[in-house]
Design a protein around this motif. Structure first.
Motif, PDB file in Angstrom:
ATOM      1  N   ALA A 145       0.832  -1.204   0.000  1.00  0.00           N
ATOM      2  CA  ALA A 145       0.000   0.000   0.000  1.00  0.00           C
ATOM      3  C   ALA A 145       0.866   1.252   0.000  1.00  0.00           C
ATOM      4  N   ARG A 146       1.981   1.232   0.706  1.00  0.00           N
ATOM      5  CA  ARG A 146       2.879   2.394   0.721  1.00  0.00           C
ATOM      6  C   ARG A 146       3.519   2.609  -0.643  1.00  0.00           C
ATOM      7  N   LEU A 147       3.893   1.527  -1.325  1.00  0.00           N
ATOM      8  CA  LEU A 147       4.445   1.671  -2.669  1.00  0.00           C
ATOM      9  C   LEU A 147       3.396   2.261  -3.615  1.00  0.00           C
ATOM     10  N   ALA A 148       2.179   1.767  -3.533  1.00  0.00           N
ATOM     11  CA  ALA A 148       1.119   2.296  -4.397  1.00  0.00           C
ATOM     12  C   ALA A 148       0.797   3.738  -4.059  1.00  0.00           C
ATOM     13  N   ALA A 149       0.991   4.110  -2.799  1.00  0.00           N
ATOM     14  CA  ALA A 149       0.616   5.459  -2.355  1.00  0.00           C
ATOM     15  C   ALA A 149       1.505   6.540  -2.943  1.00  0.00           C
ATOM     16  N   VAL A 150       2.741   6.212  -3.307  1.00  0.00           N
ATOM     17  CA  VAL A 150       3.636   7.250  -3.834  1.00  0.00           C
ATOM     18  C   VAL A 150       3.359   7.542  -5.306  1.00  0.00           C
ATOM     19  N   LEU A 151       2.577   6.716  -5.962  1.00  0.00           N
ATOM     20  CA  LEU A 151       2.234   6.971  -7.355  1.00  0.00           C
ATOM     21  C   LEU A 151       1.139   8.015  -7.434  1.00  0.00           C
ATOM     22  N   PRO A 152       1.163   8.913  -8.408  1.00  0.00           N
ATOM     23  CA  PRO A 152       2.104   8.994  -9.530  1.00  0.00           C
ATOM     24  C   PRO A 152       3.225  10.016  -9.321  1.00  0.00           C
ATOM     25  N   SER A 153       3.643  10.269  -8.094  1.00  0.00           N
ATOM     26  CA  SER A 153       4.698  11.257  -7.821  1.00  0.00           C
ATOM     27  C   SER A 153       5.807  10.628  -6.991  1.00  0.00           C
ATOM     28  N   PRO A 154       6.497   9.615  -7.541  1.00  0.00           N
ATOM     29  CA  PRO A 154       7.471   8.877  -6.740  1.00  0.00           C
ATOM     30  C   PRO A 154       8.737   9.665  -6.413  1.00  0.00           C
ATOM     31  N   ARG A 159       8.569  12.769  -5.444  1.00  0.00           N
ATOM     32  CA  ARG A 159       8.138  13.727  -4.425  1.00  0.00           C
ATOM     33  C   ARG A 159       7.889  13.034  -3.092  1.00  0.00           C
ATOM     34  N   TYR A 160       7.347  11.812  -3.149  1.00  0.00           N
ATOM     35  CA  TYR A 160       6.995  11.088  -1.932  1.00  0.00           C
ATOM     36  C   TYR A 160       7.939   9.906  -1.724  1.00  0.00           C
ATOM     37  N   ASP A 161       8.016   9.445  -0.475  1.00  0.00           N
ATOM     38  CA  ASP A 161       8.979   8.418  -0.098  1.00  0.00           C
ATOM     39  C   ASP A 161       8.266   7.261   0.596  1.00  0.00           C
ATOM     40  N   ALA A 162       8.359   6.066   0.006  1.00  0.00           N
ATOM     41  CA  ALA A 162       7.721   4.894   0.606  1.00  0.00           C
ATOM     42  C   ALA A 162       8.473   4.398   1.819  1.00  0.00           C
ATOM     43  N   ARG A 163       9.772   4.676   1.902  1.00  0.00           N
ATOM     44  CA  ARG A 163      10.568   4.205   3.039  1.00  0.00           C
ATOM     45  C   ARG A 163      10.304   5.050   4.276  1.00  0.00           C
ATOM     46  N   ARG A 164      10.256   6.369   4.080  1.00  0.00           N
ATOM     47  CA  ARG A 164       9.975   7.292   5.194  1.00  0.00           C
ATOM     48  C   ARG A 164       8.728   8.104   4.842  1.00  0.00           C
TER      49      ARG A 164
END
Length: 240
Positions: free
Chosen positions: A195-204, A206-211
């Motif tokens: 869910a965190r990986l999907a959440a950063v789309l479509p601005s990967p 700008r957003y960080d799945a790790r933090r």
């Protein structure tokens, strides 16, 4: 009397009008059919990012991309991507007409501009096209989307999309993202991590799945709720 050379010129124009469209159809169809079975060695977006890094003279840039077949990717990632970006994916034919109409109505009321691109459309532009907006690019995107939907099963579309989507700057695909952000293979990703990986789309970038910041955390929780609402991974069994 006809001018000298007029007939050869007419033959050239006739050849262009008759054969160029056929050549275009043949080349684009061959591109799509090849990737129906073969892992993409790269994509247009990856090539574009490499060019950007060279122009920016960024010596620290390293593109990461590792293909994994669907059975080596957590079954929770495809449904997370669908829940986040294209909930009608199993039933549409490449274009979500209801989403397009909602986006048109929302934009007409002056609200924040929203898109209605399906996963199939996003895959088409990632694989074959360039970034940016133009009528030419949108037309080509639609054409490639039609070809992909006509020649690939839905499961293959999701498999390729999960492998080529950008989840971070220069980080493409589930395996590279799982290793970079969670120090594990894509097969072992948990529902929350997917869910965190999907959440950063479509601005990967700008957003960080790790933090994850507040936005990504909220969106990831929303995606998890949507996955449950859809019925989990079994929802995709109707995607043929």
């Amino acid at each position: 009397m006809a001018k000298a050379g007029s007939k050869p010129r007419r033959r050239v124009w006739r050849w262009l009008f008759l054969w160029l469209p056929l050549l275009f159809v043949g080349v684009t169809l061959a591109q799509v059919l090849a990737l129906r079975w073969l892992p993409p060695p790269t994509t247009a977006f990856m090539l574009g990012r490499r060019v950007d890094a060279m122009l920016e003279r960024d010596p620290g840039f390293a593109l990461r991309y590792e293909w994994r077949s669907a059975d080596r990717i957590s079954r929770h990632l495809p449904i997370a991507l669908v829940a986040a970006e294209d909930q009608n994916f199993p039933v549409h034919q490449g274009f979500d007409l209801r989403a397009i109409e909602k986006a048109r109505a929302s934009n007409a009321r002056g609200r924040k501009v929203r898109g209605a691109s399906t996963i199939s459309q996003q895959l088409a532009k990632n694989l074959f096209l360039w970034r940016g907006r133009s009528y030419l690019r949108k037309g080509l995107e639609a054409w490639y989307t039609v070809l992909i939907e006509a020649t690939w099963p839905k499961a293959r579309i999701l498999e390729v999309y999960a492998n080529v989507a950008e989840f971070g700057d220069g980080i493409y695909g589930a395996e590279a993202a799982a290793q970079a952000f969670f120090r594990k293979p894509a097969a072992r990703l948990t529902p929350a991590e997917c869910a965190r990986l999907a959440a950063v789309l479509p601005s990967p970038r700008r957003y960080d799945a790790r933090r994850p910041g507040p936005y990504v955390q909220r969106r990831a929780r929303w995606i998890e709720r949507q996955v449950r609402h859809l019925g989990g991974p079994s929802y995709l069994t109707q995607a043929r």
